[in-house]
Write an enzyme that holds these catalytic residues in place. Structure first.
Site, PDB file in Angstrom:
ATOM      1  N   HIS A   1       0.820  -1.216   0.000  1.00  0.00           N
ATOM      2  CA  HIS A   1       0.000   0.000   0.000  1.00  0.00           C
ATOM      3  C   HIS A   1       0.854   1.266   0.000  1.00  0.00           C
ATOM      4  O   HIS A   1       0.365   2.344   0.347  1.00  0.00           O
ATOM      5  CB  HIS A   1      -0.912   0.013   1.231  1.00  0.00           C
ATOM      6  CG  HIS A   1      -1.698  -1.228   1.416  1.00  0.00           C
ATOM      7  ND1 HIS A   1      -2.625  -1.644   0.489  1.00  0.00           N
ATOM      8  CD2 HIS A   1      -1.687  -2.173   2.393  1.00  0.00           C
ATOM      9  CE1 HIS A   1      -3.154  -2.788   0.905  1.00  0.00           C
ATOM     10  NE2 HIS A   1      -2.601  -3.130   2.050  1.00  0.00           N
TER      11      HIS A   1
ATOM     12  N   HIS B   1      -6.753  -4.654  -1.288  1.00  0.00           N
ATOM     13  CA  HIS B   1      -5.963  -5.863  -1.493  1.00  0.00           C
ATOM     14  C   HIS B   1      -6.392  -6.560  -2.773  1.00  0.00           C
ATOM     15  O   HIS B   1      -6.266  -7.768  -2.902  1.00  0.00           O
ATOM     16  CB  HIS B   1      -6.138  -6.833  -0.312  1.00  0.00           C
ATOM     17  CG  HIS B   1      -5.858  -6.212   1.006  1.00  0.00           C
ATOM     18  ND1 HIS B   1      -6.843  -5.741   1.818  1.00  0.00           N
ATOM     19  CD2 HIS B   1      -4.688  -5.958   1.623  1.00  0.00           C
ATOM     20  CE1 HIS B   1      -6.283  -5.223   2.909  1.00  0.00           C
ATOM     21  NE2 HIS B   1      -4.989  -5.336   2.812  1.00  0.00           N
TER      22      HIS B   1
END
Lengths: 331, 331
Positions: free
Chosen positions: B56, B216
């Site tokens: 991320h 995700h």
């Protein structure tokens, strides 16, 4: 072509509107033009003006603000601004200290800015120009080295020098010194697409990369098999260091994403750049890693080195407060 | 899968090394662990600790520094850190003021952090936890709303409150208040690929987009025809405002790129978010536009609103100096 836009004809206009809405504290737009101005122009410093095509966001409009630029003249995507826009911008930021235009080495930018400067000069405006040409990939081409991501470091040094109140000749000479000490090279694993054309800048196979690409989707100087991050860095550093001897010197490293490259990969690249420089007796003073001067959604990165001395270091360290580059004031 | 890496097994390790090399002034690594610490831990403030999977970037390690986090515990890509790493981190940042863990609402993160907190508590360490759940897309799912990009605004407020020297209970209560006032939704036009698997998270046709995706690579709640930026913003804002009534209030807007989305497109999105909010009698206090919490090289963006009052605004405005978010000290 898969893009999150409204219409291919409105991209530049809507992007500029969105930028000003995100950054209204620092910048304003001159009427309905594509000219972005620092909100509080300081008449007691040399005005720094850049002009160039869009598609490189956050360059160039993202660097307008304290410690960097006073004005960005935005062309259409990958297209030089018009001489009329350059002239309007010069007239707007003009003050008694004078105006310095920072231009990347492309024929359109050179021509437009030159025409505008002639007109401005004939009105008695004190205006001068420097040309950035940091891309080693085009060292043998007719126009010479292109201006690429190293331009941003030129903005940083020039901006700090202007903010310090230096006169036009001194700011120009420091800017030229920066240009002499900055060198870049780019690579891509996937192309970019100009919205209005809808055609990818080049095609690459699943296992191919292109070394020496330009920031407008210009193809590179060699197409090779995609190899490891470490090997890619090795190849690019070799070209850069052949052109800018940094042995026993300190450098700023800039690992610049071309638009679609995840930060994860840029950080991995940074590790190898740092290690290889250290192994070559070159000291890394600072590493900048991020998307500083992109080519829309191109995948890949460019690598820039700025060779420092104490003078350049002090301007590099100076405070800046812009959308895309912030440095804290030293306590 | 086309990535600029060395080997799929070294991605996390080499990324962390590259990050520390880019940011050595602010952070250090705890031994050879995946724990990133603020270089100068201040024992007189509540320690803020986050833990979560990698992939991320710049979240979460890019937010360690003055005015934000003290510690980021990095898991493998899209994988929770181990309880042992959480515990080591809590023990390291622990001080008399206590430790607050900020966890995104995923079962792995919850379980790992809970096990570590129990162990730490039995050692007499004062440690507490808040769970961020800003994603409206999963409001009806079993685990409830996921934690996505709004988490970053939670770091910002919590970081400023801790920096101001408030005690653990007060920092926690301000952090919970922030969580109650933040709401997000994401969309994608292209998937991400975990290096170790080599398989794209989902497949989309040339004219398709996915609304409500997770960070995700989780598929969204609806697959639709790719429409205009304006229409996409309309759909997402509707979901967010249905869950967070902002009428006649001030908000912070965050337009967050998922990794491969050019800033040009995020700025266009920002224009429409600002316009539509204004048309709904909602005042935009500030707009953040950039890559704040990505999903490797996913194409798309998320939209977050933080509903402000004077208290939240003052902490939002406070100075911060981290790799990925800097706010100047007010003069």
């Amino acid at each position: 072509m898969k893009k999150i836009i409204n219409s291919v004809t409105d991209v530049e206009e809507e992007m500029i509107e969105g930028f000003v809405l995100a950054n209204g504290r620092q910048v304003r737009r001159l009427g309905n033009s594509n000219i972005i101005l620092r909100r509080n122009l300081n008449p007691n410093k040399v005005a720094l003006l850049i002009g160039g095509g869009s598609g490189h966001e956050p360059a160039h409009l993202g660097y307008v603000g304290y410690g960097m630029l006073d004005c960005a003249v935005c062309g259409s995507i990958f297209t030089s601004p018009t001489p009329a826009d350059f002239l309007k911008a010069i007239e707007t930021v003009n003050n008694d200290k004078g105006v310095l235009c920072i231009i990347k080495n492309y024929s359109g930018d050179l021509m437009s800015s030159e025409m505008a400067m002639e007109r401005a000069g004939s009105q008695g405006i004190k205006v001068d120009r420097v040309v950035v040409s940091d891309d080693v990939a085009t060292i043998d081409s007719e126009i010479g080295r292109r201006g690429v991501a190293g331009t941003l470091l030129v903005y940083k040094i020039a901006g700090a020098a202007a903010e310090a109140g230096l006169d036009l000749a001194t700011v120009k000479s420091l800017t030229l010194k920066t240009i002499d000490n900055v060198c870049s090279m780019g690579m891509a694993i996937s192309p970019c697409t100009i919205p209005a054309s809808g055609i990818a800048s080049f095609e690459l196979g699943e296992q191919e990369m292109e070394l020496g690409i330009g920031i407008h989707g210009e193809p590179g100087i060699s197409r090779e098999k995609l190899t490891t991050a470490s090997d890619i860095v090795e190849k690019m550093l070799k070209q850069i260091l052949n052109n800018l001897d940094c042995t026993d010197r300190e450098v700023v490293v800039m690992v610049n994403g071309m638009g679609a490259t995840p930060l994860m990969e840029l950080l991995i690249v940074n590790k190898f750049v740092n290690e290889k420089l250290t192994n070559n007796s070159i000291k890394v003073y600072d590493s900048m890693v991020g998307n500083y001067m992109t080519s829309i959604e191109m995948g890949g990165f460019s690598l820039t080195l700025l060779r420092l001395d104490e003078e350049l270091k002090s301007y590099y360290d100076a405070a800046a407060d812009t959308f895309a580059l912030k440095k804290w004031k030293q306590e």
